[in-house]
Write a protein that holds these residues in place. Structure first.
Motif, short mmCIF file in Angstrom:
data_model
loop_
_atom_site.label_atom_id
_atom_site.label_comp_id
_atom_site.label_asym_id
_atom_site.label_seq_id
_atom_site.Cartn_x
_atom_site.Cartn_y
_atom_site.Cartn_z
N LYS A 296 3.46 6.31 -5.50
CA LYS A 296 3.19 6.62 -6.91
C LYS A 296 2.10 7.67 -7.04
O LYS A 296 2.22 8.61 -7.84
N GLY A 297 1.04 7.53 -6.25
CA GLY A 297 -0.05 8.50 -6.32
C GLY A 297 0.39 9.89 -5.89
O GLY A 297 0.02 10.89 -6.52
N LEU A 298 1.19 9.96 -4.83
CA LEU A 298 1.69 11.26 -4.38
C LEU A 298 2.58 11.90 -5.44
O LEU A 298 2.51 13.11 -5.68
N SER A 299 3.40 11.09 -6.09
CA SER A 299 4.27 11.63 -7.13
C SER A 299 3.45 12.20 -8.28
O SER A 299 3.76 13.29 -8.80
N GLU A 300 2.43 11.49 -8.68
CA GLU A 300 1.60 11.97 -9.79
C GLU A 300 0.95 13.31 -9.47
O GLU A 300 0.84 14.19 -10.32
N GLU A 301 0.54 13.48 -8.21
CA GLU A 301 -0.15 14.71 -7.85
C GLU A 301 0.81 15.86 -7.56
O GLU A 301 0.54 17.01 -7.97
N VAL B 4 8.61 12.40 -5.09
CA VAL B 4 8.29 11.35 -4.14
C VAL B 4 8.81 10.02 -4.68
O VAL B 4 8.43 9.61 -5.78
N ASN B 5 9.67 9.37 -3.93
CA ASN B 5 10.27 8.12 -4.35
C ASN B 5 10.28 7.10 -3.21
O ASN B 5 10.07 7.45 -2.05
N THR B 6 10.54 5.86 -3.58
CA THR B 6 10.57 4.76 -2.62
C THR B 6 11.94 4.09 -2.65
O THR B 6 12.51 3.89 -3.72
N GLY C 23 8.52 9.15 -8.45
CA GLY C 23 7.64 8.01 -8.67
C GLY C 23 8.38 6.72 -8.88
O GLY C 23 7.82 5.74 -9.37
N ALA C 24 9.66 6.68 -8.50
CA ALA C 24 10.50 5.52 -8.74
C ALA C 24 10.70 4.71 -7.47
O ALA C 24 10.55 5.22 -6.36
N ALA D 41 0.83 -1.21 0.00
CA ALA D 41 0.00 0.00 0.00
C ALA D 41 0.87 1.25 0.00
O ALA D 41 0.54 2.25 -0.66
N LEU D 42 1.98 1.23 0.73
CA LEU D 42 2.89 2.37 0.76
C LEU D 42 3.47 2.64 -0.63
O LEU D 42 3.60 3.79 -1.05
N ASN D 43 3.83 1.58 -1.34
CA ASN D 43 4.35 1.77 -2.71
C ASN D 43 3.31 2.44 -3.60
O ASN D 43 3.63 3.33 -4.40
#
Length: 268
Positions: free
Chosen positions: A169-174, A182-184, A255-256, A163-165
């Protein structure tokens, strides 16, 4: 390489030991000012004391704690540029690994998501108004290779990290179009207190495999998890990647997901 972090302000959660301690030390070495968030300090964190380090005592199981930590950082340093959501793993009072889907109760699932997902949601929510004012903002979420390798061991933890991953991605898109990358970073097994403390993962796996702590750390776990390098990662190896992603040198990376996992993930 100059990571261009001098004068930047970072909040790092889970900062008193393991990966979080290594991240805190690395950011300080790069000239950043750091609000180090943990339930309590420790000798290793205390050794880093100085004008660029603020320890914020906070229990992230408390819904108010993430906003408190962000507010203390901004109060002390006047701004916020980087948020490293490193705190995660077993919630306070929990020992992992756990075996089998039927083992964790509803309360176990709630605690796991509270610590590994909802605390991140709250920290990001509190940090974003300040990050949006930065000229080089970054969020780095520390996930796990288990988010993409589901199985019956630690099923609740794996699910929360997946869910965190998705959240990342969603945070990066926004927010990347608005200047917040925002990356992981997804570690595999890392030689942290989660593994090495008495009653930790090494002891639990030793009991399950009829082995001992040293053998688990040096041989059993690397073989069981198919680690290509043959060893657990060191916290500093994860911290180096976190620092690079926090840096303006990674200005077009968002988003990576970056695996620092000893070759644990085999999927393309």
């Amino acid at each position: 390489m100059d990571l261009q972090l001098t004068g930047r302000v970072a909040v790092v959660t889970g900062a008193s030991k393991g990966i979080g301690l290594a991240v805190t030390r690395t950011l300080l070495d790069e000239g950043a000012r750091v609000a180090a968030v943990s339930r309590k300090s420790g000798a290793d964190l205390d050794a880093l004391a100085g004008p660029d380090l603020l320890h914020v005592a906070a229990d992230l199981m408390d819904p108010a704690a993430p906003a408190h930590a962000v507010a203390r950082a901004v109060e002390a340093f006047g701004r916020l540029d980087v948020l490293v959501n490193n705190a995660g793993g077993p919630p306070p009072g929990t020992a992992l690994p756990r075996f089998g889907f039927l083992t964790p109760t509803d309360d176990d699932w709630r605690a796991m998501y509270e610590f590994n997902l909802f605390a991140v949601v709250r920290a990001v929510r509190a940090a974003l108004p300040h990050l949006l004012d930065s000229d080089a903002a970054a969020i780095v979420n520390v996930s796990s290779g288990n988010a993409r390798r589901p199985g019956p061991m630690n099923v609740d933890y794996n699910s929360a990290k997946a869910a965190l991953n998705n959240l990342t991605k969603g945070l990066s898109e926004e927010f990347a179009p608005r200047g917040v990358r925002v990356n992981t970073v997804s570690p595999g097994p890392v030689r942290t207190p989660w593994w090495t403390e008495e009653g930790g993962a090494a002891d639990i796996l030793a009991g399950a495999t009829g082995s001992d702590r040293v053998a688990v750390l040096e041989r059993v776990a690397p073989e069981m998890m198919g680690l290509t390098t043959g060893r657990l990662a060191e916290p500093q190896e994860v911290a180096d990647v976190v620092a690079l992603l926090a840096s303006p040198r990674s200005a077009n990376t968002t988003g990576a997901e970056f695996a620092v996992d000893s070759g644990y993930l085999k999927e393309l």
